[in-house]
Design a protein around this motif. Structure first.
Motif, PDB file in Angstrom:
ATOM      1  N   ASN A  79       0.866  -1.177   0.000  1.00 42.98           N
ATOM      2  CA  ASN A  79       0.000   0.000   0.000  1.00 42.98           C
ATOM      3  C   ASN A  79       0.910   1.237   0.000  1.00 42.98           C
ATOM      4  O   ASN A  79       1.746   1.402   0.893  1.00 42.98           O
ATOM      5  CB  ASN A  79      -0.886  -0.035   1.262  1.00 42.98           C
ATOM      6  CG  ASN A  79      -1.893   1.098   1.314  1.00 42.98           C
ATOM      7  OD1 ASN A  79      -1.608   2.220   0.914  1.00 42.98           O
ATOM      8  ND2 ASN A  79      -3.069   0.790   1.852  1.00 42.98           N
ATOM      9  N   HIS A  80       0.732   2.079  -1.001  1.00 42.52           N
ATOM     10  CA  HIS A  80       1.575   3.281  -1.134  1.00 42.52           C
ATOM     11  C   HIS A  80       1.587   4.111   0.154  1.00 42.52           C
ATOM     12  O   HIS A  80       2.627   4.640   0.567  1.00 42.52           O
ATOM     13  CB  HIS A  80       1.016   4.109  -2.301  1.00 42.52           C
ATOM     14  CG  HIS A  80       1.758   5.371  -2.576  1.00 42.52           C
ATOM     15  ND1 HIS A  80       2.916   5.412  -3.320  1.00 42.52           N
ATOM     16  CD2 HIS A  80       1.507   6.650  -2.199  1.00 42.52           C
ATOM     17  CE1 HIS A  80       3.336   6.666  -3.386  1.00 42.52           C
ATOM     18  NE2 HIS A  80       2.500   7.440  -2.723  1.00 42.52           N
ATOM     19  N   LEU A  81       0.436   4.204   0.802  1.00 45.49           N
ATOM     20  CA  LEU A  81       0.328   5.025   2.015  1.00 45.49           C
ATOM     21  C   LEU A  81       1.139   4.416   3.154  1.00 45.49           C
ATOM     22  O   LEU A  81       1.738   5.133   3.961  1.00 45.49           O
ATOM     23  CB  LEU A  81      -1.143   5.169   2.424  1.00 45.49           C
ATOM     24  CG  LEU A  81      -2.020   5.866   1.384  1.00 45.49           C
ATOM     25  CD1 LEU A  81      -3.480   5.833   1.796  1.00 45.49           C
ATOM     26  CD2 LEU A  81      -1.550   7.301   1.179  1.00 45.49           C
ATOM     27  N   GLY A  88       3.817   2.772   2.693  1.00 49.68           N
ATOM     28  CA  GLY A  88       5.202   3.125   2.354  1.00 49.68           C
ATOM     29  C   GLY A  88       5.574   4.473   2.942  1.00 49.68           C
ATOM     30  O   GLY A  88       6.590   4.611   3.631  1.00 49.68           O
ATOM     31  N   HIS A  89       4.728   5.486   2.707  1.00 51.53           N
ATOM     32  CA  HIS A  89       4.993   6.827   3.268  1.00 51.53           C
ATOM     33  C   HIS A  89       5.021   6.760   4.804  1.00 51.53           C
ATOM     34  O   HIS A  89       5.861   7.382   5.451  1.00 51.53           O
ATOM     35  CB  HIS A  89       3.888   7.804   2.865  1.00 51.53           C
ATOM     36  CG  HIS A  89       4.053   8.381   1.480  1.00 51.53           C
ATOM     37  ND1 HIS A  89       5.214   8.978   1.061  1.00 51.53           N
ATOM     38  CD2 HIS A  89       3.184   8.472   0.435  1.00 51.53           C
ATOM     39  CE1 HIS A  89       5.063   9.412  -0.186  1.00 51.53           C
ATOM     40  NE2 HIS A  89       3.844   9.115  -0.594  1.00 51.53           N
ATOM     41  N   LEU A  90       4.068   6.033   5.360  1.00 53.53           N
ATOM     42  CA  LEU A  90       3.902   5.956   6.813  1.00 53.53           C
ATOM     43  C   LEU A  90       5.167   5.452   7.512  1.00 53.53           C
ATOM     44  O   LEU A  90       5.543   5.949   8.572  1.00 53.53           O
ATOM     45  CB  LEU A  90       2.736   5.004   7.120  1.00 53.53           C
ATOM     46  CG  LEU A  90       2.199   4.986   8.520  1.00 53.53           C
ATOM     47  CD1 LEU A  90       1.377   6.238   8.776  1.00 53.53           C
ATOM     48  CD2 LEU A  90       1.333   3.743   8.751  1.00 53.53           C
ATOM     49  N   THR A 115       8.975  12.523  -0.975  1.00 55.43           N
ATOM     50  CA  THR A 115       8.188  12.421  -2.216  1.00 55.43           C
ATOM     51  C   THR A 115       8.261  10.967  -2.691  1.00 55.43           C
ATOM     52  O   THR A 115       9.065  10.173  -2.195  1.00 55.43           O
ATOM     53  CB  THR A 115       8.754  13.380  -3.279  1.00 55.43           C
ATOM     54  OG1 THR A 115      10.172  13.278  -3.279  1.00 55.43           O
ATOM     55  CG2 THR A 115       8.363  14.824  -2.993  1.00 55.43           C
ATOM     56  N   ASP A 116       7.396  10.637  -3.660  1.00 60.94           N
ATOM     57  CA  ASP A 116       7.260   9.232  -4.061  1.00 60.94           C
ATOM     58  C   ASP A 116       8.601   8.597  -4.449  1.00 60.94           C
ATOM     59  O   ASP A 116       9.377   9.174  -5.205  1.00 60.94           O
ATOM     60  CB  ASP A 116       6.270   9.135  -5.231  1.00 60.94           C
ATOM     61  CG  ASP A 116       4.852   9.422  -4.755  1.00 60.94           C
ATOM     62  OD1 ASP A 116       4.639   9.467  -3.528  1.00 60.94           O
ATOM     63  OD2 ASP A 116       3.971   9.588  -5.615  1.00 60.94           O
ATOM     64  N   ASN A 117       8.841   7.419  -3.915  1.00 64.14           N
ATOM     65  CA  ASN A 117      10.094   6.698  -4.175  1.00 64.14           C
ATOM     66  C   ASN A 117       9.869   5.210  -3.942  1.00 64.14           C
ATOM     67  O   ASN A 117       8.861   4.813  -3.322  1.00 64.14           O
ATOM     68  CB  ASN A 117      11.189   7.230  -3.245  1.00 64.14           C
ATOM     69  CG  ASN A 117      10.887   6.941  -1.786  1.00 64.14           C
ATOM     70  OD1 ASN A 117      11.238   5.891  -1.267  1.00 64.14           O
ATOM     71  ND2 ASN A 117      10.186   7.850  -1.111  1.00 64.14           N
TER      72      ASN A 117
HETATM   73 ZN    ZN Z   1       2.992   9.432  -2.412  1.00 61.96          ZN
END
Ligand code: ZN
Ligand code: KG4
Length: 335
Positions: A112-114, A116-118, A299-301
């Protein structure tokens, strides 16, 4: 024992990204984007983004492997973002991951992309551990999450309308600062003085819920009403208002939940005034530890995707059965 080599792949929006991790340590992280075509339209055009992912994905993956001094044969697992995001963009990442998984003969896990950020702060800061609090501020999401353990999340509050990054981008667009405008509003705000215009602090006293649409509109109205107002000063007021709301919510959460650490994640976490404001909480809360990820990890990575998978494998929660999910929500319970 053979080392665990995870190849992370991220393509949920416009960034085509790949990363390699060895036993949870980052070996390489490569990202490619080109805003020139999107800029003409003032935002990401999904079709342009997915076609570009197709063109550059394999080159990005191979560059990540080369920089990590690894080969496909070394890869023991692939982690790929399966949502939320743009459907065409996600499909390129997931199809690539599945094809490579078949050829290499290794498992493919959906992240889940979120999430990942979390968990992105945990990669840089080994001493950070659950339970902790994370403020997730990206272009599409703004939420305050109590991380009880990897995979055990309590969502304390979210924005009811615009995400913080979205508000930054819309204010920037109105002020003619280009797209994506977040970094430019951030840069301008550091040159300005917030005392020239007073902006509201929406829902400051309302628990953990947030709202940024009204603040965005108030910023735009202030620009119209004061033609002589310097853009830098307006940006400084807008950034000060968002940061006051965000840090007030964080403060409430650490007090009410008795937490002794805080981290942040998502594109807006790259904003220096926000990073400073969060780190500043340590001055007023004895014993509190605050962590911000490196800006490249905000930022997205793909590093955060590979790392989230590494933590999930250790916790026994990694997902090896998944479908592309453009509207995937954040996992967890809601307070
Ligand atoms: Zn993102
Ligand atoms: O996490 P992210 O890369 O993508 C999403 O998952 O949405 O976040 C993108 C958002 C955009 O709204 C962008 O304007 C904002 O993050 N952003 C920033 C900065 N860098 C990116 N906002 C404020 N200051 C920055 N330095």
């Amino acid at each position: 024992m053979k080392p665990q080599i995870i190849l992370g792949i991220e393509s949920s929006c416009d960034d085509t990204a790949a990363a390699v991790l060895r036993n949870g340590a980052l070996l390489s992280s490569v990202s490619s984007t080109d805003m020139t075509e999107h800029e003409r339209y003032g935002g990401i055009v999904p079709e342009i983004a997915s076609r570009r992912h197709e063109r550059v994905m394999m080159a990005v993956i191979e560059e990540a492997l080369v920089r990590a001094d690894t080969t496909y044969a070394d890869v023991s697992a692939i982690a790929v973002t399966y949502g939320p995001g743009l459907v065409g963009s996600l499909l390129v990442g997931v199809a690539t991951a599945r094809s490579l998984g078949l050829v290499i003969g290794c498992p493919v896990y959906g992240v889940n992309h979120l999430e990942g950020h979390l968990l992105s702060s945990f990669l840089e800061h080994q001493e950070l551990s659950a339970p902790t609090l994370c403020l997730l501020v990206s272009g599409g999401h703004t939420m305050l999450v109590h991380i009880r353990a990897v995979g055990d999340y309590e969502i304390l509050g979210e924005t009811r309308d615009d995400a913080v990054g979205e508000a930054y981008d819309k204010v920037a667009r109105y002020l003619g600062l280009g797209y994506p405008g977040g970094p430019e509003v951030d840069r301008m705000s550091k040159l300005g003085d917030p005392s020239h215009v007073a902006l509201p602090r929406p829902m400051l006293h309302d628990g953990y819920e947030m709202s940024f649409s009204g603040l965005k509109s108030a910023t735009v109205r202030a620009a119209d009403a004061n033609p002589g107002l310097a853009v830098q000063d307006l940006c400084a007021s807008f950034v000060e208002a968002t940061n006051e709301v965000l840090t007030t919510k964080i403060q409430r959460a650490i007090t009410e939940h008795g937490l002794d650490s805080v981290c942040i994640g998502g594109g807006v976490a790259a904003s220096q005034p926000l990073r400073d404001a969060v780190m500043g909480l340590m001055d007023t809360n004895a014993g509190l530890r605050c962590y911000v990820p490196p800006r490249s990890m905000c930022t997205d990575n793909a590093a955060m995707i590979g790392f989230a998978c590494h933590l999930q494998l250790a916790a026994g929660t990694a997902l090896d059965t998944f479908e592309v999910a453009p509207n995937l929500p954040m996992v967890g319970t809601r307070a």
